[in-house]
Design an enzyme around this catalytic site. Structure first.
Site, PDB file in Angstrom:
ATOM      1  N   ARG A  51       0.798  -1.219   0.000  1.00 49.33           N
ATOM      2  CA  ARG A  51       0.000   0.000   0.000  1.00 49.33           C
ATOM      3  C   ARG A  51       0.839   1.282   0.000  1.00 49.33           C
ATOM      4  O   ARG A  51       0.409   2.290  -0.530  1.00 49.33           O
ATOM      5  CB  ARG A  51      -0.925  -0.018   1.209  1.00 49.33           C
ATOM      6  CG  ARG A  51      -2.282  -0.616   0.834  1.00 49.33           C
ATOM      7  CD  ARG A  51      -3.335  -0.034   1.656  1.00 49.33           C
ATOM      8  NE  ARG A  51      -2.936  -0.192   3.049  1.00 49.33           N
ATOM      9  CZ  ARG A  51      -3.759  -0.402   4.036  1.00 49.33           C
ATOM     10  NH1 ARG A  51      -5.047  -0.468   3.797  1.00 49.33           N
ATOM     11  NH2 ARG A  51      -3.347  -0.526   5.276  1.00 49.33           N
ATOM     12  N   LYS A 146       1.510 -19.518   6.562  1.00 51.95           N
ATOM     13  CA  LYS A 146       0.778 -19.754   7.781  1.00 51.95           C
ATOM     14  C   LYS A 146       0.649 -18.432   8.547  1.00 51.95           C
ATOM     15  O   LYS A 146       1.490 -17.568   8.329  1.00 51.95           O
ATOM     16  CB  LYS A 146       1.444 -20.831   8.606  1.00 51.95           C
ATOM     17  CG  LYS A 146       2.627 -20.366   9.479  1.00 51.95           C
ATOM     18  CD  LYS A 146       3.090 -21.477  10.358  1.00 51.95           C
ATOM     19  CE  LYS A 146       2.743 -21.246  11.793  1.00 51.95           C
ATOM     20  NZ  LYS A 146       3.673 -20.424  12.534  1.00 51.95           N
ATOM     21  N   GLU A 214      12.846 -23.656  21.685  1.00 48.90           N
ATOM     22  CA  GLU A 214      13.387 -22.361  21.243  1.00 48.90           C
ATOM     23  C   GLU A 214      13.821 -21.548  22.456  1.00 48.90           C
ATOM     24  O   GLU A 214      13.228 -21.691  23.537  1.00 48.90           O
ATOM     25  CB  GLU A 214      12.305 -21.570  20.508  1.00 48.90           C
ATOM     26  CG  GLU A 214      11.816 -22.233  19.239  1.00 48.90           C
ATOM     27  CD  GLU A 214      10.829 -21.336  18.520  1.00 48.90           C
ATOM     28  OE1 GLU A 214      11.255 -20.643  17.600  1.00 48.90           O
ATOM     29  OE2 GLU A 214       9.652 -21.314  18.913  1.00 48.90           O
ATOM     30  N   HIS A 238       4.163 -27.222  12.337  1.00 54.41           N
ATOM     31  CA  HIS A 238       5.533 -27.717  12.216  1.00 54.41           C
ATOM     32  C   HIS A 238       5.712 -29.099  12.863  1.00 54.41           C
ATOM     33  O   HIS A 238       6.267 -30.007  12.253  1.00 54.41           O
ATOM     34  CB  HIS A 238       6.535 -26.740  12.832  1.00 54.41           C
ATOM     35  CG  HIS A 238       6.450 -25.351  12.279  1.00 54.41           C
ATOM     36  ND1 HIS A 238       6.131 -25.088  10.971  1.00 54.41           N
ATOM     37  CD2 HIS A 238       6.638 -24.134  12.849  1.00 54.41           C
ATOM     38  CE1 HIS A 238       6.148 -23.776  10.770  1.00 54.41           C
ATOM     39  NE2 HIS A 238       6.443 -23.183  11.900  1.00 54.41           N
TER      40      HIS A 238
HETATM   41  C1  BG6 Z   1       7.260 -19.922  13.063  1.00 54.68           C
HETATM   42  C2  BG6 Z   1       6.567 -19.623  14.356  1.00 54.68           C
HETATM   43  O1  BG6 Z   1       6.383 -20.537  12.165  1.00 54.68           O
HETATM   44  O2  BG6 Z   1       8.361 -20.793  13.320  1.00 54.68           O
HETATM   45  C3  BG6 Z   1       7.533 -18.991  15.344  1.00 54.68           C
HETATM   46  O3  BG6 Z   1       5.487 -18.715  14.104  1.00 54.68           O
HETATM   47  C4  BG6 Z   1       8.748 -19.860  15.528  1.00 54.68           C
HETATM   48  O4  BG6 Z   1       6.900 -18.756  16.597  1.00 54.68           O
HETATM   49  C5  BG6 Z   1       9.347 -20.243  14.170  1.00 54.68           C
HETATM   50  O5  BG6 Z   1       9.691 -19.139  16.315  1.00 54.68           O
HETATM   51  C6  BG6 Z   1      10.445 -21.277  14.353  1.00 54.68           C
HETATM   52  O6  BG6 Z   1      11.116 -21.439  13.142  1.00 54.68           O
HETATM   53  P1  BG6 Z   1      12.656 -21.858  13.082  1.00 54.68           P
HETATM   54  O7  BG6 Z   1      12.920 -21.991  11.626  1.00 54.68           O
HETATM   55  O8  BG6 Z   1      13.417 -20.753  13.751  1.00 54.68           O
HETATM   56  O9  BG6 Z   1      12.757 -23.147  13.841  1.00 54.68           O
END
Ligand code: BG6
Length: 482
Positions: A51, A146, A214, A238
């Protein structure tokens, strides 16, 4: 070992939401790296649309800065050539503004990919306008990210909206985990080796653990995350995809529908999860930062930043073998790993004192990608037959050489697959719906029971109840190690 670069046909890639975070941090850096690798043709074009009324020059400056930050773009010749391929159109998804100009910039007779790097509420109007302005050709694909829906109903609605304008074989739903080199390697390990497949079933496998831990929190995404939580953000997509790749039957060939049919069968064979087989957690304040509730500014938030659960797949291969899945933010280390825990040998010829020993196969997805097989051997030296477990350890970086130290980012593979027209690593509409159909009752149960997640210390392995979930079954989680 140097990877082979197979050039793709010339394309026009239109990125709606081109000024947004995903485009700047992931999509454009991925395109840049593939450009430097010589994978795409100098005639290809990237047209960002958003935009804001930037000029093409302003936009290119923005891209140069992002590439500097996210793709260490230093080679100025390559950068200049890449930026010559980048254009910008100010455009409004909800009105007529900008669409004719976009049409004028597209070239005939080549692959056209429309990347919807925007919130799902705009998918419908974008899809409608791409059709209404006759921008879609035979060779057109659309790419969506997503979250694909918030629950089964919204996912069905999105699927129906897209299906009103495009065929399923034109729709590329991204789950970036599928683009990770090591996640694809799961299929290679399983189906490229004779060694594992005969043992890959409930007769030999005691249980399987899938961990995606994480260290990051939710900074900058508070609003989205507060509505999603770990179940919707990670588990429904995932971890579900990892579960599918580990549990599916061998597809007849490595072809999009053959692979996706097998994954779908796994999701459909999942039993509903018993409430006492799920643990929800929420990180509390710690030395490295505030707690979840403070982060989202909601002292009563009941959104989970951690979830662990036990799942069962009711089919011939897996009946009786539990799958334990866990994922969380602000944990002790960043580590994604799948542990296949084999059963004990049926009888020990070495007697009780030799102890119990079982093989375990660990597939490390990130970081330090590799495979470890725990095997039992005799402890060296005198003193009778004493057994110990030792790791047969293979780090992919060591085995494959330093040039494979940093696997390519998932988006590099996925964007090139869109151009090539290969949907194997993308989710089909029915797969996404089946995953929501399994997830929805879990979330509905939490709401109905007024469930409040258990606090856990930032920098820990998650709530103590997750340990109990395993302990009750006489098992324990493997450590979360970087
Ligand atoms: C994303 C999630 O799809 O994947 C995040 O929305 C997450 O919350 C991320 O941190 C993790 O991806 P990667 O590649 O860092 O393992």
């Amino acid at each position: 070992m140097v990877s082979r670069v197979i050039p793709v046909d010339p394309f026009d890639l239109i990125i709606f939401g081109g000024t947004g975070d995903l485009a700047q941090r992931k999509i454009l850096p991925a395109l840049y790296r593939r450009f430097c690798a010589g994978q795409w043709h100098e005639d290809a074009k990237i047209i960002a649309a958003a935009r804001s009324g930037h000029s093409a020059e302003d936009f290119r400056r923005m891209v140069a800065e992002s590439l500097h930050r996210h793709a260490s773009a230093r080679d100025s010749q390559a950068l200049i050539r890449f930026l010559q391929r980048v254009d910008y159109v100010p455009l409004d998804a909800m009105s007529t503004a900008g669409w004719e100009l976009l049409g004028e910039k597209l070239s005939p007779n080549r692959v056209r990919a429309f990347y919807f790097s925007v919130g799902p509420s705009l998918f419908g109007s974008l899809a409608k306008r791409v059709r209404a302005y006759n921008l879609a050709t035979e060779d057109t694909r659309i790419v969506v990210e997503k979250p694909f829906g918030h629950d089964l109903d919204s996912a069905r609605e999105l699927n129906a909206t897209l299906a009103a304008h495009f065929d399923e074989n034109q729709i590329y739903r991204i789950d970036h985990y599928l683009g990770k080199e090591t996640v694809q390697n799961l299929m290679a390990v399983r189906f490229g080796n004779m060694l594992f497949e005969p043992l890959w079933n409930s007769q030999y496998v005691d249980h399987i653990q899938i961990t995606v831990a994480e260290t990051v929190g939710i900074a900058g995404r508070e609003e989205y995350y507060e509505r999603a939580g770990a179940m919707r953000d990670m588990m429904q997509n995932h971890l579900m995809q990892l579960l599918c790749l580990i549990a599916m039957e061998p597809p007849a060939k490595f072809d999009p529908d053959a692979v996706r049919d097998e994954k779908l069968k796994v999701i459909r064979a999942l039993d509903p999860v018993e409430p006492h087989h799920i643990v929800r957690g929420q990180f509390a304040a710690g030395p490295d930062g505030p707690g979840y509730r403070e982060c989202v500014g909601n002292p009563r938030s009941t959104t989970e930043s951690y979830v662990a659960l036990k799942a069962h797949i009711s089919n011939w291969r897996w009946a009786g073998t539990p799958f334990y899945l866990r994922t969380g933010k602000r944990l002790v280390a960043r580590s994604s790993v799948i542990n296949v825990m084999f059963k004990d040998a049926p009888h020990s010829i070495f007697g009780e004192e030799a102890g119990r020993h079982a093989n375990a196969l660990s597939i490390r997805l990130q970081p330090n990608e590799g495979i470890t097989l725990k095997v039992t051997i005799k402890e060296p030296g005198q003193g009778g037959m004493r057994l110990i477990d030792v790791p047969l350890d293979m780090s992919f970086a060591e085995a494959l050489g330093p040039e494979n130290q940093d696997p390519p980012d998932a988006y590099e593979r996925l964007v090139m697959d869109v151009i090539r027209g290969n949907q194997t690593l993308f989710m089909r509409g029915d797969e996404v719906e089946a995953a929501w159909a399994w997830t929805d009752p879990i979330i509905a149960g939490w709401l109905a029971r007024g469930d409040v997640p258990k606090p856990y210390d930032s920098g820990s392995t998650g709530p103590g109840d997750a340990e109990l979930l395993m302990k009750r079954d006489g098992r324990h989680w493997q450590g979360i190690k970087p």
